[in-house]
Design a protein around this motif. Structure first.
Motif, PDB file in Angstrom:
ATOM      1  N   UNK A   1       0.813  -1.203   0.000  1.00 47.12           N
ATOM      2  CA  UNK A   1       0.000   0.000   0.000  1.00 47.12           C
ATOM      3  C   UNK A   1       0.847   1.255   0.000  1.00 47.12           C
ATOM      4  N   UNK A   2       0.602   2.118   0.984  1.00 49.99           N
ATOM      5  CA  UNK A   2       1.358   3.365   1.141  1.00 49.99           C
ATOM      6  C   UNK A   2       2.016   3.398   2.513  1.00 49.99           C
ATOM      7  N   UNK A   3       2.455   2.243   3.007  1.00 48.00           N
ATOM      8  CA  UNK A   3       2.911   2.141   4.396  1.00 48.00           C
ATOM      9  C   UNK A   3       4.276   2.762   4.646  1.00 48.00           C
ATOM     10  N   UNK A   4       5.048   3.012   3.608  1.00 50.68           N
ATOM     11  CA  UNK A   4       6.319   3.689   3.797  1.00 50.68           C
ATOM     12  C   UNK A   4       7.255   2.939   4.731  1.00 50.68           C
ATOM     13  N   UNK A   5       7.714   3.613   5.783  1.00 56.02           N
ATOM     14  CA  UNK A   5       8.718   3.048   6.678  1.00 56.02           C
ATOM     15  C   UNK A   5       8.249   1.797   7.416  1.00 56.02           C
ATOM     16  N   UNK A   6       6.950   1.578   7.476  1.00 57.79           N
ATOM     17  CA  UNK A   6       6.448   0.372   8.129  1.00 57.79           C
ATOM     18  C   UNK A   6       6.828  -0.893   7.341  1.00 57.79           C
ATOM     19  N   UNK A   7       7.323  -0.713   6.122  1.00 56.62           N
ATOM     20  CA  UNK A   7       7.727  -1.861   5.309  1.00 56.62           C
ATOM     21  C   UNK A   7       9.182  -2.262   5.543  1.00 56.62           C
ATOM     22  N   UNK A   8       9.878  -1.569   6.417  1.00 62.59           N
ATOM     23  CA  UNK A   8      11.303  -1.797   6.588  1.00 62.59           C
ATOM     24  C   UNK A   8      11.616  -3.243   6.959  1.00 62.59           C
ATOM     25  N   UNK A   9      10.826  -3.857   7.828  1.00 64.46           N
ATOM     26  CA  UNK A   9      11.123  -5.231   8.249  1.00 64.46           C
ATOM     27  C   UNK A   9      11.031  -6.211   7.081  1.00 64.46           C
ATOM     28  N   UNK A  10      10.121  -5.952   6.155  1.00 64.18           N
ATOM     29  CA  UNK A  10       9.976  -6.847   5.005  1.00 64.18           C
ATOM     30  C   UNK A  10      11.177  -6.728   4.061  1.00 64.18           C
ATOM     31  N   UNK A  11      11.709  -5.530   3.944  1.00 61.81           N
ATOM     32  CA  UNK A  11      12.876  -5.327   3.093  1.00 61.81           C
ATOM     33  C   UNK A  11      14.123  -5.913   3.757  1.00 61.81           C
ATOM     34  N   UNK A  12      14.284  -5.666   5.042  1.00 57.65           N
ATOM     35  CA  UNK A  12      15.469  -6.146   5.750  1.00 57.65           C
ATOM     36  C   UNK A  12      15.558  -7.663   5.803  1.00 57.65           C
ATOM     37  N   UNK A  13      14.422  -8.333   5.832  1.00 55.02           N
ATOM     38  CA  UNK A  13      14.423  -9.791   5.987  1.00 55.02           C
ATOM     39  C   UNK A  13      14.506 -10.534   4.658  1.00 55.02           C
ATOM     40  N   UNK A  14      14.473  -9.819   3.542  1.00 57.63           N
ATOM     41  CA  UNK A  14      14.436 -10.474   2.230  1.00 57.63           C
ATOM     42  C   UNK A  14      15.832 -10.593   1.625  1.00 57.63           C
ATOM     43  N   UNK A  15      16.140 -11.754   1.079  1.00 58.34           N
ATOM     44  CA  UNK A  15      17.350 -11.895   0.267  1.00 58.34           C
ATOM     45  C   UNK A  15      17.091 -11.371  -1.142  1.00 58.34           C
ATOM     46  N   UNK A  16      15.893 -11.641  -1.633  1.00 58.64           N
ATOM     47  CA  UNK A  16      15.470 -11.115  -2.939  1.00 58.64           C
ATOM     48  C   UNK A  16      14.169 -10.345  -2.754  1.00 58.64           C
ATOM     49  N   UNK A  17      14.072  -9.212  -3.420  1.00 59.06           N
ATOM     50  CA  UNK A  17      12.896  -8.358  -3.298  1.00 59.06           C
ATOM     51  C   UNK A  17      12.382  -8.031  -4.692  1.00 59.06           C
ATOM     52  N   UNK A  18      11.133  -8.409  -4.946  1.00 58.05           N
ATOM     53  CA  UNK A  18      10.466  -8.116  -6.218  1.00 58.05           C
ATOM     54  C   UNK A  18       9.367  -7.102  -5.946  1.00 58.05           C
ATOM     55  N   UNK A  19       9.417  -5.986  -6.667  1.00 55.99           N
ATOM     56  CA  UNK A  19       8.488  -4.879  -6.434  1.00 55.99           C
ATOM     57  C   UNK A  19       7.649  -4.637  -7.680  1.00 55.99           C
ATOM     58  N   UNK A  20       6.350  -4.468  -7.476  1.00 55.62           N
ATOM     59  CA  UNK A  20       5.443  -4.006  -8.530  1.00 55.62           C
ATOM     60  C   UNK A  20       4.964  -2.608  -8.140  1.00 55.62           C
TER      61      UNK A  20
END
Length: 208
Positions: free
Chosen positions: A45-64
């Motif tokens: 959504x538009x969660x901004x900084x609340x997404x930090x844990x999802x980015x930090x825990x990922x080895x690969x990140x796919x964004x749409x």
């Protein structure tokens, strides 16, 4: 592999027409495909900084996401790794892109940054339509965008299985009332609802 290694993230605001492209892509992926536990699908959504844990825990990140590349509406463009923050910040369409650019910077500063990042972006046609939905040219881009996403996941070692029966909208990553079917069914036509903001506060031409 154990634990979650790959995060698929759709970001954007489904209430502003083509800005919802990223979220709708992840919603469709979840409804139509089944993934192993190491792949997590997130409605960012538009969660901004609340997404930090999802980015930090990922080895690969796919964004749409819907990205203003300055290209014809509906055009897809794939951007990888170090180029991703630059494209997110080049032509900011909304605050969510500023927020997510900061998420990537913070993850990098903390030393917990994905090894690989891929952004699948779609050039929007219309953003100034509050309560509107994806324009046809952008909706048509979803199918090739999803195929690009599935191919990316295969390249990263993840095989998705097509669901025999798509998930119900209540089981989708989006809030049930904002799932595409419910959203379209409950959305009033433009002539019955102002689509550019609260009409009480919109600038009006002086009457003569």
């Amino acid at each position: 592999m154990t634990g979650r290694t790959t995060t698929v993230l759709g970001i954007g605001n489904v209430l502003w027409a083509d800005e919802g492209f990223g979220v709708r892509c992840v919603e469709s992926l979840q409804q139509r495909w089944d993934f192993a536990p190491e792949v997590g699908l997130i409605d960012g959504g538009t969660q901004g900084l609340y997404l930090i844990q999802h980015v930090q825990s990922a080895r690969q990140l796919l964004i749409f996401d819907a990205i203003d590349y300055g290209l014809p509406p509906g055009t897809l463009k794939v951007v990888d790794d170090d180029e991703v923050p630059r494209f997110l910040g080049a032509r900011k369409m909304s605050l969510h892109q500023t927020g997510f650019q900061e998420v990537l910077m913070l993850a990098q500063l903390t030393g917990h940054y994905p090894q690989r990042i891929r952004l699948i972006g779609c050039q929007p046609e219309e953003l100034e339509d509050y309560g509107g939905s994806l324009r046809p040219v952008v909706r048509a881009a979803m199918a090739p965008a999803l195929e690009l996403g599935l191919q990316t996941l295969r390249d990263w070692g993840h095989v998705a299985l097509a669901r025999a029966t798509p998930l119900a909208e209540d089981d989708a990553v989006t809030v049930p009332t904002l799932a595409l079917g419910a959203y379209e069914a409950g959305r009033p036509p433009a002539e019955q609802a102002c689509r550019v903001g609260d009409e009480r506060f919109l600038a009006r031409a002086p009457t003569r």
